[in-house]
Design an enzyme around this catalytic site. Structure first.
Site, PDB file in Angstrom:
ATOM      1  CD  GLU A 101     -14.361  -7.488  54.101  1.00  0.00           C
ATOM      2  OE1 GLU A 101     -14.333  -6.240  54.061  1.00  0.00           O
ATOM      3  OE2 GLU A 101     -15.407  -8.140  54.163  1.00  0.00           O
ATOM      4  CG  HIS A 127     -22.111 -12.317  46.554  1.00  0.00           C
ATOM      5  ND1 HIS A 127     -22.552 -11.058  46.243  1.00  0.00           N
ATOM      6  CD2 HIS A 127     -22.010 -12.365  47.905  1.00  0.00           C
ATOM      7  CE1 HIS A 127     -22.714 -10.374  47.371  1.00  0.00           C
ATOM      8  NE2 HIS A 127     -22.394 -11.138  48.394  1.00  0.00           N
TER       9      HIS A 127
END
Lengths: 440, 352
Positions: free
Chosen positions: B87, B156
């Site tokens: 990322e 998450h």
């Protein structure tokens, strides 16, 4: 002269882009052990061959037993290159060009030190003295449209790329005429005109940005069908960065997509006070290139002619679409990490060893011994550069500081990003904004 | 890192916006929120060949929430770039590409993964335009699903808007309906500023009828969802729908709340918000962000600073609990603001 022959004999260049096969690994291991038992050769100017004796007694901070004779680890990717017919690596004109650029870098940095201690510039200033061969050797091989991405040690990269000394000095003084309007400072040199993409304070940060610039070139060629898009990007960074995740992640992506980029490691052995050997399990950084599918080259970064040869090949490789190259330049910074660094950890013997390999002195000797220039011509260049630097300082001194109105101007490219105020108008349309007094 | 979009049932009722979408039952076309995002994305990619998407599984897989499904076949692998799992580096790569002429959209497979890209987002994305003295623009969009889902576990279920809001140089918007999702997507892509577009895991299957004609929304404006007189409820993203559920109960109890979906998390639309405060004199903020340092905390401060004299009551703020979202269903429900809490809070505030 040792330098000329050494430059060719010890540089093996990548000519293919074959990915290393699994069988390469055993050969690589042999190559590694051979390297570990070798020692410095050839590239040391003859005047300091005596200092070779001291090398084995140098402690952890020095390059122990790593051969300066260049050898990439995937042997079918490199070939010896023949010396040109006339025996000259460089023309007179090219030689003078290189010399002038290195003198510019050195003189500029020396002036920075002076100005800093006189209170004209502030903060963290990281000087490039000693590493000029890397900047000159690589950047002089680029076109204006090519990109350079650097770190906080970026003054000389900007200068080599063509950013006027006046603009860089002004930026360091924090004046409105600086290349970044005084908003960046020493560690953030940018130039859209000369395609200098920074200037980054955190190590490793610039490598993905450089990878993105290379991606743009590929995109323009393949998606926008622009055949003229062949810009190469060079990312400069140090040995400390090579233990950072962004380095490895970008090696992977660049090789995966065959991006037109050259990763140049300026291995000066020290990350502030952390010796490269104390921080790195496998100190040979060039070895990490083939692990990701690109050539890994190790070159004597104190020798501008060697660097230039490697640079030519790596840049050509990228430009023709064959993908990235990792080049590790063995180099050294003569000063501390920054002007605030007392530089107490590095041993005097190590410093002396590299001082004897001053890239500027080496090139000067080469030019004189090969009759490519006279003492007078070289002195004239030094004189011109000194005047240029003086002019840059005068310009910076005389330039205005940024006005308050500049404060908010570049936070957003589109200042609507400051939002809509209680009165229904965009804040950027209010008077406080242009006066720099708005609280946003 | 494997969100199973098929398991996330989401909210499947239709969006009934009183304002916003101007499509009538006859005109326009119906679609789900993720399709609206894709429509906006496709239109912009057709319009401008420098627009591209960079992220994990955005190409061949079609996006883990199907936002980019089918697009790689249409636009090619380079315009829907499947990245390795890196990322920080691919966000930095997108920034470098933006500086040199492209208009990339970075997709975080889950917004939480962009925590790994914080270095690039804060230091480069937000700052480079300034530190370069305005020389380089970064017309990048960073988007992805965030928020608390259905028992996805703590990592998450994050709300990154609170972390990014302090970064100068960034704009942040949150979509909540197919209509504003498409409009904000298009606006974000066209903006010269770096924009973070927050989507919500549970809203991708919202259905709504949206106009056939092209439309682009304003990034800085809030959306008046329901006009009212008694109290101003400020909300965004999924909580808009919890608020609307609560509103049904409130209306039956005789209250007349005004509901504003702030949409622009940074900067706040102080004009729309101020006008409402001047009308109702009471404010309740309902958000999914954590209590500490969330969007609500900043909004409260901004309202107090600008409209203190208009207030008849302290500003109420319902936020998620400062708890790593638990996996167990009942516990997870407790961390997030539920409609009965909203009803209760409105009743309390309206006593002033």
């Amino acid at each position: 002269m040792a330098m000329a022959t050494a430059a060719v004999a010890s540089v093996r260049l990548a000519t293919t882009n074959a990915l290393p096969r699994a069988t390469q690994r055993s050969r690589d291991n042999e190559a590694c052990s051979a390297l570990n038992s070798a020692f410095f050769k050839n590239s040391i100017p003859s005047s300091s061959r005596s200092s070779r004796k001291n090398l084995k007694t140098l402690n952890d901070g020095s390059r122990k037993g790593i051969c300066v004779r260049v050898k990439a680890s995937t042997s079918d990717m490199v070939k010896e290159k023949a010396l040109p017919a006339d025996g000259q690596l460089i023309s007179r004109h090219e030689g003078l060009d290189l010399y002038e650029d290195m003198i510019l870098g050195r003189a500029f940095e020396d002036m920075c030190a002076q100005m800093y201690y006189r209170g004209k510039m502030f903060g963290f200033v990281h000087l490039y003295n000693g590493q000029e061969a890397v900047s000159t050797g690589f950047i002089k091989g680029l076109k204006k449209a090519d990109y350079v991405c650097s770190t906080y040690r970026d003054h000389v990269h900007a200068l080599s790329k063509g950013v006027p000394a006046r603009q860089v000095m002004s930026e360091l003084f924090g004046k409105a005429t600086g290349c970044c309007r005084g908003q960046g400072g020493s560690m953030h040199m940018f130039s859209k005109e000369h395609n200098v993409l920074g200037g980054f304070a955190f190590i490793g940060e610039g490598i993905p940005v450089a990878t993105g610039a290379a991606f743009t070139t590929k995109y323009r060629r393949e998606v926008l069908k622009d055949d003229s898009a062949d810009e190469v990007t060079i990312a400069f960074f140090g040995d400390g960065t090579c233990n950072n995740g962004q380095f490895f992640e970008c090696l992977n992506m660049a090789a995966l997509w065959k991006l037109p980029i050259v990763f140049v490691v300026e291995n000066n052995l020290w990350a502030i006070g952390m010796s490269h050997y104390r921080a790195t399990s496998v100190p040979e950084i060039w070895k990490k290139g083939p692990a990701f599918g690109m050539p890994g080259i190790h070159v004597d970064g104190m020798d501008v002619l060697k660097v230039r040869e490697v640079a030519k090949e790596a840049i050509a490789r990228a430009r023709r679409g064959d993908g990235p190259t990792l080049v590790e330049c063995e180099t050294y910074r003569f000063r501390g990490h920054s002007l605030a660094d007392p530089d107490e950890l590095r041993k005097p013997a190590e410093k002396a060893h590299y001082a004897a390999r001053d890239p500027i002195a080496a090139l000067k000797n080469y030019l004189l011994e090969n009759r490519l220039a006279t003492e007078k011509e070289l002195s004239a260049i030094e004189e011109t550069i000194n005047e240029l630097i003086e002019d840059a300082v005068e310009f910076a001194e005389a330039s205005p500081l940024p006005p308050h109105s500049q404060l908010l101007e570049n936070v957003f490219a589109d200042p609507k990003g400051f939002g809509i105020g209680p009165d229904g108008r965009y804040r950027c349309e209010g008077p406080g904004f242009t006066a720099g007094t708005a609280q946003v | 890192m494997l969100p199973e979009s098929s398991l996330v049932l989401g909210l499947s009722f239709e969006v009934k916006t009183e304002t916003g979408s101007t499509a009538t039952a006859q005109q326009g076309h119906e679609l789900l929120l993720f399709e609206a995002l894709r429509e906006g994305l496709e239109e912009e990619m057709e319009r401008d060949p420098t627009v591209c998407v960079i992220g994990e599984d955005v190409g061949h897989y079609g996006g883990s929430y199907k936002v980019t499904k089918g697009m790689a076949e249409k636009f090619g692998d380079l315009r829907l770039l499947d990245t390795p799992i890196a990322e920080n580096s691919f966000t930095g790569m997108a920034i470098g590409a933006a500086m040199t002429g492209l208009r990339p959209i970075v997709e975080g497979m889950n917004m939480g993964f962009l925590l790994l890209a914080f270095n690039q987002i804060a230091n480069n994305c937000g700052m480079l335009h300034y530190t370069s003295g305005g020389q380089f623009t970064i017309p990048i969009v960073i988007r992805g699903p965030g928020g608390v889902g259905k028992q996805l576990g703590a990592e998450h279920s994050q709300r990154l808007e609170s972390y990014f809001q302090s970064v100068p140089g960034l704009q942040m918007v949150a979509c909540s309906t197919p209509y504003n999702a498409k409009g904000l997507m298009k606006a974000a892509i066209r903006s010269e500023n770096p924009v973070i577009l927050f989507e919500h895991v549970l809203l991708y299957n919202l259905k709504e009828r949206i106009p056939d004609e092209e439309y682009v929304l304003c990034l800085e404006e809030a959306e008046l969802v329901r006009p009212g007189q008694d109290i101003t409820i400020l909300t965004y993203s999924r909580m808009r729908h919890h608020v609307l559920q609560a509103v049904k109960t409130l209306v039956s109890k005789g209250y007349d709340p005004e509901v504003i979906d702030i949409r622009s998390l940074k900067p706040f639309d102080l004009f729309a918000i101020g006008n409402s405060v001047k009308k109702t004199h009471k404010v309740l903020i309902v958000e999914e962000c954590m209590r500490t340092g969330g969007i609500g905390a900043s909004l409260r401060a901004a309202i107090m600073e600008n409209f203190f004299d208009e207030l008849d009551a302290p500003i109420g703020c319902l936020s998620s609990q400062d708890v790593p979202t638990p996996y167990a269903g009942p516990l997870e429900d407790l961390t997030v603001v539920q409609p009965p809490q909203i009803v209760f809070a409105v009743e309390q505030l309206c006593k002033h």
